[in-house]
Motif scaffolding. Structure first.
Motif, short mmCIF file in Angstrom:
data_model
loop_
_atom_site.label_atom_id
_atom_site.label_comp_id
_atom_site.label_asym_id
_atom_site.label_seq_id
_atom_site.Cartn_x
_atom_site.Cartn_y
_atom_site.Cartn_z
N GLU B 80 56.52 -36.12 36.66
CA GLU B 80 55.20 -35.65 37.42
C GLU B 80 54.33 -36.95 37.89
OE1 GLU B 80 53.00 -32.19 36.45
OE2 GLU B 80 54.27 -32.17 34.62
N LEU B 123 55.35 -22.73 49.67
CA LEU B 123 54.52 -23.54 48.87
C LEU B 123 53.32 -23.30 49.15
CD1 LEU B 123 56.23 -26.91 49.95
CD2 LEU B 123 56.53 -25.72 47.78
N GLY B 130 42.36 -29.18 47.56
CA GLY B 130 42.21 -27.93 47.32
C GLY B 130 41.37 -26.89 48.22
N ILE B 170 48.26 -36.40 44.39
CA ILE B 170 47.99 -35.03 44.30
C ILE B 170 47.91 -34.63 42.69
CG2 ILE B 170 48.40 -32.63 45.32
CD1 ILE B 170 50.38 -34.35 47.09
N GLY B 172 48.72 -31.66 40.39
CA GLY B 172 49.67 -30.61 40.23
C GLY B 172 49.13 -29.41 39.42
N PRO B 173 50.06 -28.28 39.29
CA PRO B 173 49.43 -27.27 38.73
C PRO B 173 49.31 -27.61 37.27
CG PRO B 173 51.70 -26.88 39.97
CD PRO B 173 51.32 -28.27 40.10
N HIS B 178 49.99 -36.56 40.54
CA HIS B 178 51.07 -36.81 41.07
C HIS B 178 51.24 -37.72 42.45
CE1 HIS B 178 55.46 -36.12 42.13
NE2 HIS B 178 55.03 -35.42 43.36
N ASP B 204 47.95 -30.59 51.37
CA ASP B 204 48.80 -30.54 50.28
C ASP B 204 49.36 -29.35 49.82
OD1 ASP B 204 47.56 -33.06 49.63
OD2 ASP B 204 46.00 -32.18 48.20
N THR B 206 51.71 -27.09 47.23
CA THR B 206 51.81 -27.13 45.95
C THR B 206 52.86 -25.91 45.57
OG1 THR B 206 49.52 -27.80 45.58
CG2 THR B 206 50.73 -26.63 43.60
N THR B 212 56.68 -30.46 41.39
CA THR B 212 55.70 -31.17 41.72
C THR B 212 55.21 -30.97 43.13
OG1 THR B 212 56.89 -32.80 42.20
CG2 THR B 212 55.84 -32.75 39.93
N PRO B 213 53.79 -31.11 43.28
CA PRO B 213 53.38 -31.04 44.92
C PRO B 213 53.75 -32.16 45.47
CG PRO B 213 51.48 -31.72 43.41
CD PRO B 213 52.72 -31.51 42.50
#
Lengths: 305, 932
Positions: B80, B123, B130, B170, B172-173, B178, B204, B206, B212-213
């Motif tokens: 990541e 995605l 965000g 970015i 990620g979740p 990342h 972005d 995701t 990973t984004p």
């Protein structure tokens, strides 16, 4: 038997068929059948025409003249009896022989001038046609056609189509067609029937010339007294049989009329004779040293007295 | 002096005399030959165009060879937080090279430029930080795509290039930062408008799960140059937003962000970065790759069908395509089905054209023979003269035959050569048999007729035995001929019925193609046998009146002898051919309309993501639109016990829908009520089951009962035809709330239909802009009618009908010509008895018209019933655009129309004959006593 006068024959050549009459009919019978009805057109006809003769055949309508000509021309066949023309027995000849016969032995002249000629050919080409069909070579065809037209006195019509000719000229061209292959026998079915007197004369003269100059034996069916009175021999047919003959001799002799006696001894008396003496059903015959007397069935005058 | 008579001069002179007949024969033979040759050539060309039609009409995926490979499977989790790497290498070129090798140069030459792509799962798209792009949730797939630039017009920006060196971090979740290289992407104008994107906007993206984004930047906004291009069909989200239904009944808009093929490694690396200790996988574990090899329809000919079939076999078995990708390559193509459909369409069209060419050939042969016979009869005096002058049979036949029909053969050869030179295409051997028949029949008929004339002249044996023998022979000959024709006709019908399936599948069977003609000939023999009875009866009736002409004419008609036999046969055949052409053409037209309604569902249909009442109001307000009704249309099943039948569900205001489809092939026999249980339906079919029938829609089973059934209620979705089930929408929504109207059915007049067909932007139809497509039944009908094979059949039948009419007219004219000599003789006699002026024309009408009428009616009946006889061998569906094989019911109005038409032709022939007689020679008129 019929009498056969002697005639001259100018066109005779060395390679001729066997001697004998050119036309010989013996007890000739022809029966037609139409829609179940039998018609006996010829009932035992006898006729002999010698080589080079010009004979007229006369008779009432339906007497069998055209039937006889049809048989002699090879277009029809007899039902029984003998029909021989220039040595060809027409009762027994097969198709091939009959074709050769039509090509080289007989020429035929129909009554309607138009029926004798193809309308799309010139007079000379019409005369060439039988030669073409008979396989005569091109050069000879042209020469012979020209000669024929000259003999018939219509050389000037050579390049004209039938529609451009008068009736008499058409019929003379037709005569040229009929004699183009120099046949031994010419058969003409009322060739002057549709023509005026002058044209008739011309046509008959042409026929006579073909007879004399080309040596063709001619049998002409006619109703035309002009024709029948100008031939040496006229044969009359009645009811499918030859009944009488008239012979004319040169030198101003009157015509002599003969009755025909067939091989069975049958004799046809002229209708005028029987009518004037009211002969019906039965007659009485007397054999004399030099003749046979024919009497009505009623008693003879000397017997009455 | 002329140059002398030779055989050729004699023939040429004869030709001039018979020029009328010769011209008729040659023109007829030339026209027929040209028709046959041109039809064959056009047919071969149409078969070439038809493969292109079939391919271009098919859905994009069916007309291409497609390969796909799923993402590689990797055992580890992605890195990541590591720095960006190059990522895996795209497999595009390696697979492309291998596939070209497998396809071979012959098939590769038929392909358009291939494209390849690799695509992520959907995605979540947000702006950096965000921020949501739209409040209703926005998802995008990232598609690495080749060949984009050639298919779009840039409204702003330009084509996306390779991934940038710029790295954006970015979250990620999992909350890890990342770092990802920024990938330039292009977006369609529709999507950009909907999402409010502009060139230079950063996104972005995701993923869901353990990926990973990734970071993207909009490099350009485009509109497709050709929206119907299969390129867009491969991923419709490239061209605009797609509404993806959710299990809850809602829809999520999804778009595609298109990256350059060179970004394959960067996209894959962003979404799944290989840990530093692991080896870089050969392929991406997140991108599913696809290859598209579309066929170029314009390059296809029928000769390419076999190579393509061979390739389809190789694609499934060739080892060269094994091991090229981490997971096995899958081949996706609908070519096998397309080629089958093409073969079936060509076979169907060939069967239909074979009826036309065989029927026309037979009719032409009959009329040619008849013309030749009449011509020879006219030359009878010439034949008699030639025979009397010593012409042998061979000479006479050759002279008359060559002079009458000699020009036919060279003219036929010339017409065939001209047809071949003027019309490109190929010709089969069958054609030459037909052409030979057209060329030889006049010659043989002339020779036969001439031979018969000669034999007639030579026939001199008039003895009772000979006459009886001839009568017996004639009777026996006629009986044998009639029995033979009947037997052949019966065998032909049995053959068609036995081999119908094989013939419909492409087997050429001329015996079967001739079936309608053979049946017509058999019927014409029956006509010749039966005709005297009614005509004699009519003659008797006329005799009781004062009409001498009618009595005599009918009496003569009752005695149709050998002279009239061939014309009568020709008229029956002509009439049957005309009726057959008309019946088949009308059936094709009717069935094409039925198929178009089955495809559209109403006179016009509007498809949309959702149809609201205001959309309906807007549609009804359009000029040319009458009634509009909203409907929910869905594939469903009718379940009866363990049996499930697929159906097309139309849930709507049934009464309004009934008004929309009233008078169309989809007219409802009744309106399903809204009350009562089970749910009342009007259906095309309903399984019969003791336990009742249930409608399975969106996973919900609803007991239903039939309010009315009509087997004609069928819908066709382009791949299959299924029964339609109509239910009340409100009742359905009580049980299935997710059933939202997504279709509007309309009644339209010509103006409205034309406006809808010409619409470039369907979205503009309604205020909501949710319209995705428009279809009208008229447009579907026109589109199918414009395809090569339907045009071929329509053209062949139209020209064939004209030719058949001409031939029939000629047959009647020849009947008049053949009977004229006897009639003329009769007129001469009747004139002597006081026949009024013009009586000879009335006599011709009274004599010929009843015969023509009887023959025309008989032929029309045969032609109308003939399709039923050959039904098993005829599949009209490729010509109608339908998916079900229509029947060929008898068409009574066609029979009446064809019969009346032939009767009119007969009347026309009589009028022409009378006009021609008036131009005759003066001598003929005088002989006939005609004062004209």
């Amino acid at each position: 038997m019929t009498t056969t006068p002697t005639v001259r024959r100018r066109g005779a050549t060395a390679d001729e068929p066997p001697q004998g009459p050119d036309i010989l009919c013996d007890n000739l019978v022809r029966i037609y059948r139409a829609e179940g009805i039998e018609v006996v057109a010829l009932q035992g006809l006898d006729l002999t025409v010698g080589r080079g003769e010009l004979v007229a055949l006369v008779g009432a309508s339906g007497s069998g003249k055209s039937t006889l000509l049809g048989i002699l021309s090879g277009l029809d066949t007899p039902s029984a009896g003998l029909a021989r023309v220039a040595g060809h027995d027409l009762s027994t000849t097969d198709r091939r022989a009959r074709l050769e016969y039509r090509r080289r032995t007989v020429g035929f002249l129909f009554q309607q001038a138009g029926a004798n000629l193809l309308p799309y050919l010139t007079a000379a080409e019409n005369v060439e046609l039988p030669m073409l069909l008979a396989g005569v070579r091109r050069r000879e065809r042209a020469t012979r056609a020209r000669d024929t037209l000259e003999v018939l006195g219509i050389a000037e019509c050579a390049d004209r189509r039938p529609a451009e000719l008068s009736g008499g000229q058409q019929q003379r061209v037709a005569l040229g067609v009929a004699v183009a292959n120099r046949p031994r026998v010419l058969l003409a079915d009322e060739p002057t029937g549709e023509l005026d007197t002058r044209s008739s004369d011309e046509v008959f003269e042409a026929i006579r010339r073909a007879n004399s100059e080309l040596g063709t034996t001619v049998l002409v069916v006619t109703h035309d007294p002009l024709v029948s009175e100008h031939v040496a021999r006229t044969v009359a047919i009645r009811d499918g049989r030859t009944s009488t003959e008239v012979l004319r001799r040169d030198g101003g002799h009157p015509a002599e009329e003969y009755a025909v006696l067939d091989r069975a001894g049958r004799l046809q008396l002229p209708r005028a004779f029987t009518a004037s003496l009211q002969m019906r059903d039965r007659v009485r015959l007397d054999l004399e040293p030099d003749h046979i007397g024919v009497w009505p069935a009623a008693p003879r005058p000397e017997e009455d007295s | 002096m002329s140059p002398g008579l030779g055989p050729w001069r004699l023939v040429r002179r004869g030709l001039k005399v018979a020029r009328g007949t010769v011209v008729a024969l040659t023109v007829l033979a030339a026209v027929t030959t040209t028709y046959l040759v041109v039809t064959a050539r056009v047919e071969s060309r149409a078969a070439d165009v038809a493969i292109a039609d079939t391919v271009s009409q098919a859905p994009a995926q069916a007309r291409e060879v497609g390969l796909s490979a799923l993402p590689a499977v990797v055992p580890s989790r992605p890195d990541e937080t590591g720095d960006p790497r190059e990522g895996p290498t795209a497999p595009f070129e390696a697979v492309d090279e291998a596939l070209r090798d497998v396809l071979g140069p012959e098939v590769v030459a038929l392909l358009e430029e291939p494209t390849w792509a690799a695509q992520t799962e959907p995605l979540a798209a947000t702006r950096p930080g965000g921020e949501a792009i739209r409040p209703d949730g926005t998802q995008a797939v990232v598609r690495v795509q080749s060949g984009l630039a050639e298919r779009v017009e840039w409204t702003s920006g330009g084509a996306p290039g390779p991934a940038l060196d710029e790295v954006r971090t970015i979250t990620g979740p999992t909350g890890a930062a990342h770092p990802a290289r920024v990938v330039p992407v292009a977006v369609s104008a529709g999507t950009a408008r909907s999402w409010g994107l502009r060139v230079g906007d950063a996104l972005d993206l995701t993923p869901v799960g353990d990926q990973t984004p990734m970071a993207a930047v909009v490099s350009g906004v485009f509109v497709p140059l050709e929206p119907t291009d299969g390129f867009w069909a491969a991923e419709p989200r490239m061209a605009g937003l797609a509404a993806i239904p959710t299990p809850q009944g809602g829809v999520v808009p999804q778009g595609a962000l298109v990256a350059a093929a060179e970004s394959y490694g960067a996209v894959s690396d962003s979404l799944w970065r290989t840990p530093p200790e692991a080896e870089e996988p050969a392929e991406s574990p997140v991108l599913a790759a696809t290859w598209r090899y579309p066929l170029d329809a314009g390059r296809l000919t029928q000769e390419d069908v076999e190579p393509m079939r061979r390739v389809l076999v190789r694609l499934a078995t060739d080892s060269r395509l094994v091991g090229l990708t981490a997971r096995p390559l899958e081949t996706t193509t609908g070519l096998a089905g397309l080629l089958d459909r093409y073969d079936s369409a060509v076979a169907g069209a060939r069967v239909l054209t074979s009826f036309a060419t065989a029927g026309l050939t037979a009719l032409a042969v009959l009329v040619l023979a008849l013309t030749a016979i009449v011509a020879v009869r006219r030359r009878a005096p010439e034949i008699r003269l030639l025979r009397a002058r010593g012409g042998s049979v061979r000479q006479v036949v050759a002279q008359v035959g060559t002079g009458t029909a000699g020009s036919t053969l060279p003219v036929v050869a010339l017409a065939a050569v001209a047809g071949m030179l003027l019309v490109p295409g190929t010709t089969g051997t069958d054609l030459w048999l037909q052409v030979a028949a057209v060329g030889l029949v006049p010659v043989l008929a002339t020779a036969g007729a001439a031979l018969a004339q000669v034999r007639e002249l030579d026939r001199s044996d008039a003895s009772e035995d000979a006459v009886r023998q001839r009568r017996v022979v004639r009777l026996a000959r006629r009986l044998v001929a009639e029995t033979g024709v009947l037997a052949v006709a019966v065998l032909a019908v049995l053959t068609v019925q036995a081999r119908g399936g094989q013939i419909a599948a492409g087997r050429t069977d001329w015996y079967a193609a001739l079936t309608p003609v053979l049946v017509a000939i058999a019927v014409s023999l029956l006509v010749l046998r039966l005709l005297p009875w009614p005509v004699r009866w009519a003659s008797g009736l006329a005799g009781r009146g004062r009409g001498l002409v009618a009595f005599v004419g009918l009496a003569r008609a009752a005695r149709t002898g050998a002279v009239a036999a061939v014309p009568v046969v020709a008229v029956v055949v002509g009439s049957s051919v005309l009726a057959l052409f008309a019946a088949l053409s009308l059936t094709i037209q009717d069935e094409r309309e039925v198929a178009s309604y089955r495809a559209v569902g109403a006179p016009a249909r509007v498809d949309a993501l959702r149809v609201d009442p205001e959309d309906i109001a807007a549609l009804e307000a359009r000029p040319g639109v009458g009634v509009a009704v909203a409907a929910y249309v869905e594939s469903a099943q009718l379940v009866a016990g363990s049996r499930a039948e697929p159906v097309e569900l139309v849930a709507t205001d049934a009464a309004a829908y009934a008004r929309v489809v009233a008078g169309t092939p989809l007219a409802l026999p009744a309106v399903p009520g809204v009350e009562g249980d089970p749910l009342p339906v009007v259906a095309g079919a309903l399984p019969d089951a003791e336990g009742g029938v249930e409608l399975l829609v969106r996973g919900v089973r609803i007991p239903v009962r039939a309010a009315a059934l009509d087997e004609d209620l069928v819908r066709d979705d382009g791949t299959r035809a299924v029964p339609m089930v109509v239910v009340d929408l409100a009742r359905l929504r009580e049980v299935v709330p997710a059933a939202q109207p997504d279709t509007a059915f309309l009644t339209v007049d010509d103006t409205g239909a034309a406006a809808l067909d010409g619409l470039r932007d369907p979205g503009s139809l309604t205020p909501s802009g949710r319209v995705t497509g428009v279809a009208t039944a008229g447009a579907v009908t026109d589109r199918v009618a414009a395809l090569a094979l339907p045009r071929l059949v329509a053209g062949t039948y139209a020209v064939g009908a004209g030719l058949a009419a001409l031939l029939t007219l000629l047959a009647v004219a020849l009947l008049l010509a053949a009977t004229r000599p006897d009639r003329t003789v009769l007129v001469l006699r009747l004139r002597a008895m006081g026949l009024r002026d013009g009586g000879e024309r009335a006599l011709a009408w009274a004599e010929v018209l009843p015969v023509v009428a009887f023959a025309a009616v008989s032929g029309a009946l045969v032609g109308t019933l003939a399709p039923r006889l050959v039904e098993t061998a005829v599949d009209l569906s490729p010509l109608t655009g339908g998916l079900t094989r229509p029947g060929l019911p008898p068409h009574v109005p066609t029979a009446v129309g064809a019969g009346v038409f032939v009767l009119v032709l007969g009347a026309l022939a009589l009028v022409l004959d009378a006009a021609s007689a008036r131009r005759g020679s003066l001598a003929d008129h005088l002989r006939g006593g005609d004062p004209a």
